[in-house]
Write a protein that holds these residues in place. Structure first.
Motif, PDB file in Angstrom:
ATOM      1  N   ARG A 119     -27.014 -19.526  78.756  1.00 59.95           N
ATOM      2  CA  ARG A 119     -28.252 -18.783  79.026  1.00 59.95           C
ATOM      3  C   ARG A 119     -29.135 -19.538  80.019  1.00 59.95           C
ATOM      4  O   ARG A 119     -29.718 -18.951  80.931  1.00 59.95           O
ATOM      5  CB  ARG A 119     -29.006 -18.529  77.724  1.00 59.95           C
ATOM      6  N   LEU A 120     -29.232 -20.850  79.851  1.00 65.99           N
ATOM      7  CA  LEU A 120     -30.030 -21.646  80.776  1.00 65.99           C
ATOM      8  C   LEU A 120     -29.462 -21.570  82.186  1.00 65.99           C
ATOM      9  O   LEU A 120     -30.211 -21.381  83.159  1.00 65.99           O
ATOM     10  CB  LEU A 120     -30.070 -23.108  80.314  1.00 65.99           C
ATOM     11  N   ILE A 121     -28.161 -21.708  82.320  1.00 66.98           N
ATOM     12  CA  ILE A 121     -27.537 -21.662  83.645  1.00 66.98           C
ATOM     13  C   ILE A 121     -27.761 -20.299  84.298  1.00 66.98           C
ATOM     14  O   ILE A 121     -28.131 -20.202  85.474  1.00 66.98           O
ATOM     15  CB  ILE A 121     -26.041 -21.990  83.547  1.00 66.98           C
ATOM     16  N   GLU A 122     -27.556 -19.240  83.540  1.00 58.90           N
ATOM     17  CA  GLU A 122     -27.684 -17.893  84.100  1.00 58.90           C
ATOM     18  C   GLU A 122     -29.125 -17.578  84.499  1.00 58.90           C
ATOM     19  O   GLU A 122     -29.381 -17.041  85.584  1.00 58.90           O
ATOM     20  CB  GLU A 122     -27.168 -16.858  83.096  1.00 58.90           C
ATOM     21  N   ARG A 123     -30.074 -17.910  83.648  1.00 59.19           N
ATOM     22  CA  ARG A 123     -31.470 -17.577  83.935  1.00 59.19           C
ATOM     23  C   ARG A 123     -32.116 -18.573  84.889  1.00 59.19           C
ATOM     24  O   ARG A 123     -32.890 -18.198  85.772  1.00 59.19           O
ATOM     25  CB  ARG A 123     -32.266 -17.497  82.632  1.00 59.19           C
ATOM     26  N   GLY A 124     -31.795 -19.850  84.728  1.00 53.52           N
ATOM     27  CA  GLY A 124     -32.405 -20.857  85.584  1.00 53.52           C
ATOM     28  C   GLY A 124     -31.933 -20.796  87.017  1.00 53.52           C
ATOM     29  O   GLY A 124     -32.685 -21.124  87.941  1.00 53.52           O
ATOM     30  N   SER A 125     -30.684 -20.383  87.229  1.00 50.19           N
ATOM     31  CA  SER A 125     -30.156 -20.326  88.586  1.00 50.19           C
ATOM     32  C   SER A 125     -30.758 -19.186  89.390  1.00 50.19           C
ATOM     33  O   SER A 125     -30.633 -19.156  90.620  1.00 50.19           O
ATOM     34  CB  SER A 125     -28.625 -20.194  88.555  1.00 50.19           C
ATOM     35  N   GLY A 130     -34.850 -24.655  85.261  1.00 46.27           N
ATOM     36  CA  GLY A 130     -35.606 -24.516  84.027  1.00 46.27           C
ATOM     37  C   GLY A 130     -35.084 -25.461  82.966  1.00 46.27           C
ATOM     38  O   GLY A 130     -34.304 -26.375  83.245  1.00 46.27           O
ATOM     39  N   LEU A 131     -35.507 -25.187  81.730  1.00 46.42           N
ATOM     40  CA  LEU A 131     -35.127 -26.053  80.619  1.00 46.42           C
ATOM     41  C   LEU A 131     -35.066 -25.249  79.339  1.00 46.42           C
ATOM     42  O   LEU A 131     -35.739 -24.221  79.193  1.00 46.42           O
ATOM     43  CB  LEU A 131     -36.131 -27.188  80.448  1.00 46.42           C
ATOM     44  N   LEU A 132     -34.238 -25.731  78.404  1.00 47.51           N
ATOM     45  CA  LEU A 132     -34.227 -25.144  77.078  1.00 47.51           C
ATOM     46  C   LEU A 132     -35.448 -25.614  76.297  1.00 47.51           C
ATOM     47  O   LEU A 132     -35.936 -26.736  76.488  1.00 47.51           O
ATOM     48  CB  LEU A 132     -32.965 -25.541  76.321  1.00 47.51           C
ATOM     49  N   ALA A 161     -40.004 -28.971  74.169  1.00 44.42           N
ATOM     50  CA  ALA A 161     -39.040 -29.096  75.268  1.00 44.42           C
ATOM     51  C   ALA A 161     -37.745 -29.727  74.779  1.00 44.42           C
ATOM     52  O   ALA A 161     -37.766 -30.744  74.087  1.00 44.42           O
ATOM     53  CB  ALA A 161     -39.634 -29.934  76.395  1.00 44.42           C
ATOM     54  N   PHE A 162     -36.609 -29.104  75.128  1.00 40.60           N
ATOM     55  CA  PHE A 162     -35.287 -29.607  74.784  1.00 40.60           C
ATOM     56  C   PHE A 162     -34.545 -29.977  76.068  1.00 40.60           C
ATOM     57  O   PHE A 162     -35.091 -29.932  77.170  1.00 40.60           O
ATOM     58  CB  PHE A 162     -34.464 -28.542  74.037  1.00 40.60           C
ATOM     59  N   THR A 163     -33.302 -30.323  75.926  1.00 39.12           N
ATOM     60  CA  THR A 163     -32.359 -30.409  77.042  1.00 39.12           C
ATOM     61  C   THR A 163     -31.125 -29.610  76.639  1.00 39.12           C
ATOM     62  O   THR A 163     -30.933 -29.346  75.445  1.00 39.12           O
ATOM     63  CB  THR A 163     -31.964 -31.877  77.373  1.00 39.12           C
ATOM     64  N   PRO A 164     -30.283 -29.195  77.609  1.00 38.18           N
ATOM     65  CA  PRO A 164     -30.317 -29.546  79.012  1.00 38.18           C
ATOM     66  C   PRO A 164     -31.541 -28.987  79.751  1.00 38.18           C
ATOM     67  O   PRO A 164     -32.129 -27.989  79.346  1.00 38.18           O
ATOM     68  CB  PRO A 164     -29.038 -28.915  79.574  1.00 38.18           C
ATOM     69  N   GLN A 165     -31.848 -29.688  80.860  1.00 38.65           N
ATOM     70  CA  GLN A 165     -32.774 -29.198  81.857  1.00 38.65           C
ATOM     71  C   GLN A 165     -31.979 -29.090  83.146  1.00 38.65           C
ATOM     72  O   GLN A 165     -31.061 -29.883  83.382  1.00 38.65           O
ATOM     73  CB  GLN A 165     -33.973 -30.127  81.986  1.00 38.65           C
ATOM     74  N   MET A 166     -32.295 -28.100  83.960  1.00 38.69           N
ATOM     75  CA  MET A 166     -31.460 -27.797  85.126  1.00 38.69           C
ATOM     76  C   MET A 166     -32.325 -27.604  86.355  1.00 38.69           C
ATOM     77  O   MET A 166     -33.226 -26.754  86.363  1.00 38.69           O
ATOM     78  CB  MET A 166     -30.631 -26.536  84.875  1.00 38.69           C
ATOM     79  N   PHE A 167     -32.051 -28.391  87.401  1.00 37.76           N
ATOM     80  CA  PHE A 167     -32.780 -28.272  88.659  1.00 37.76           C
ATOM     81  C   PHE A 167     -31.833 -28.555  89.817  1.00 37.76           C
ATOM     82  O   PHE A 167     -30.725 -29.055  89.624  1.00 37.76           O
ATOM     83  CB  PHE A 167     -33.962 -29.257  88.682  1.00 37.76           C
ATOM     84  N   ARG A 168     -32.295 -28.226  91.021  1.00 43.29           N
ATOM     85  CA  ARG A 168     -31.497 -28.527  92.210  1.00 43.29           C
ATOM     86  C   ARG A 168     -31.493 -30.042  92.427  1.00 43.29           C
ATOM     87  O   ARG A 168     -32.515 -30.708  92.269  1.00 43.29           O
ATOM     88  CB  ARG A 168     -32.063 -27.807  93.426  1.00 43.29           C
ATOM     89  N   ARG A 169     -30.329 -30.542  92.789  1.00 43.35           N
ATOM     90  CA  ARG A 169     -30.165 -31.999  92.902  1.00 43.35           C
ATOM     91  C   ARG A 169     -31.229 -32.628  93.804  1.00 43.35           C
ATOM     92  O   ARG A 169     -31.865 -33.614  93.428  1.00 43.35           O
ATOM     93  CB  ARG A 169     -28.767 -32.314  93.439  1.00 43.35           C
ATOM     94  N   GLY A 170     -31.401 -32.116  94.998  1.00 41.05           N
ATOM     95  CA  GLY A 170     -32.330 -32.714  95.943  1.00 41.05           C
ATOM     96  C   GLY A 170     -33.776 -32.633  95.493  1.00 41.05           C
ATOM     97  O   GLY A 170     -34.531 -33.608  95.608  1.00 41.05           O
ATOM     98  N   GLN A 171     -34.181 -31.468  94.987  1.00 37.88           N
ATOM     99  CA  GLN A 171     -35.560 -31.309  94.543  1.00 37.88           C
ATOM    100  C   GLN A 171     -35.871 -32.219  93.365  1.00 37.88           C
ATOM    101  O   GLN A 171     -36.950 -32.821  93.293  1.00 37.88           O
ATOM    102  CB  GLN A 171     -35.820 -29.844  94.176  1.00 37.88           C
ATOM    103  N   ALA A 199     -42.832 -24.714  88.772  1.00 41.09           N
ATOM    104  CA  ALA A 199     -43.128 -24.150  87.451  1.00 41.09           C
ATOM    105  C   ALA A 199     -41.801 -23.832  86.778  1.00 41.09           C
ATOM    106  O   ALA A 199     -41.309 -22.695  86.843  1.00 41.09           O
ATOM    107  CB  ALA A 199     -43.994 -22.897  87.574  1.00 41.09           C
ATOM    108  N   PRO A 200     -41.157 -24.818  86.128  1.00 41.71           N
ATOM    109  CA  PRO A 200     -39.838 -24.604  85.543  1.00 41.71           C
ATOM    110  C   PRO A 200     -39.828 -23.474  84.509  1.00 41.71           C
ATOM    111  O   PRO A 200     -40.772 -23.317  83.728  1.00 41.71           O
ATOM    112  CB  PRO A 200     -39.520 -25.955  84.884  1.00 41.71           C
ATOM    113  N   LEU A 201     -38.745 -22.708  84.516  1.00 41.28           N
ATOM    114  CA  LEU A 201     -38.595 -21.614  83.573  1.00 41.28           C
ATOM    115  C   LEU A 201     -38.236 -22.152  82.192  1.00 41.28           C
ATOM    116  O   LEU A 201     -37.303 -22.952  82.054  1.00 41.28           O
ATOM    117  CB  LEU A 201     -37.486 -20.667  84.044  1.00 41.28           C
TER     118      LEU A 201
END
Length: 229
Positions: A119-125, A130-132, A161-171, A199-201
């Motif tokens: 769910r995080l991968i699908e929505r955050g991408s 974003g983060l769980l 706030a949980f993990t995983p957290q997902m962001f673009r590598r460079g940012q 503003a992480p989701l």
């Protein structure tokens, strides 16, 4: 989307658990906890590889290292979490581009559910990552230095706030480096991104994605591992 890499910071000492051994190497259902966490992450079909970030001079890792059927790298971390995550981002293979998404997951969260990662991968991408987490449901109290309640805080719009957290590598690397350069201690990757203007989701996940912090948490985590995938 293509498979993602996951950085797993595991350079902490886990002092609140007690004892001479870092908590990530303490026994959880018969094996070191870090193995349980990596088992859970490596079994997810959307995770392509793992970077485990270790403390300098860590000799325990060599005793448990295996591939988990995925690409696996190790890096040496630093004193603060942001230092370790930065080291993990720098250790990623060249085929991980600066605009590719990367996951970061606590070594002490072995019970994360696969459906929550998906769910995080699908929505955050669909946004900038974003983060769980989970909305705060308990009544929140403010105490004084003697642990006496001084008032009740509003819980509207407040999340754990949980993990995983997902962001673009460079940012993410830029945000974490800025925190290091300005001597700001960030408690998680989302905080670094917030300070950088993002503003992480927040993606709601199961509340049994606990962080094993105290000795009592190990028994709870063992119970949860038997019930979740």
């Amino acid at each position: 989307m293509a498979g993602l890499w996951c950085v797993v910071p595991a350079a902490g000492r886990g002092m609140r658990v007690g004892g001479p051994m870092p908590k990530q190497y303490m026994d959880l259902a018969g094996v070191p906890m870090i193995e349980r966490t990596l088992d859970r992450l490596a079994a997810h079909p959307m995770i392509e590889g793992l970077v485990v970030v270790l403390a300098a001079g860590d000799e325990r890792w060599e005793g448990i290292e295996r591939t988990w059927g995925k690409r696996l790298l190790a890096a040496t971390g630093g004193d603060e979490r942001c230092d370790s995550v930065l080291a993990g981002l720098r250790a990623l293979p060249p085929d991980v581009r600066t605009d590719d998404f990367v996951l970061v997951h606590d070594a002490a969260r072995p019970c994360v559910r696969h459906e929550d990662i998906t769910r995080l991968i699908e929505r955050g991408s669909a946004v900038d990552g974003g983060l769980l987490g989970a909305p705060l449901r308990d009544t929140l109290k403010r105490s004084d230095s003697m642990s006496c309640s001084q008032g009740t805080e509003p819980r509207d719009y407040r999340w754990r706030a949980f993990t995983p957290q997902m962001f673009r590598r460079g940012q993410l690397a830029t945000a974490l480096q800025r925190a290091v350069d300005t001597n700001v201690k960030v408690s998680d990757e989302a905080m670094a991104m917030e300070l950088a203007g993002f503003a992480p989701l927040l993606v709601e996940g199961a509340e049994d994605n606990i962080k094993v912090t105290t000795a009592a948490d190990f028994a709870l985590a063992e119970f949860l591992l038997a019930r979740t995938t």
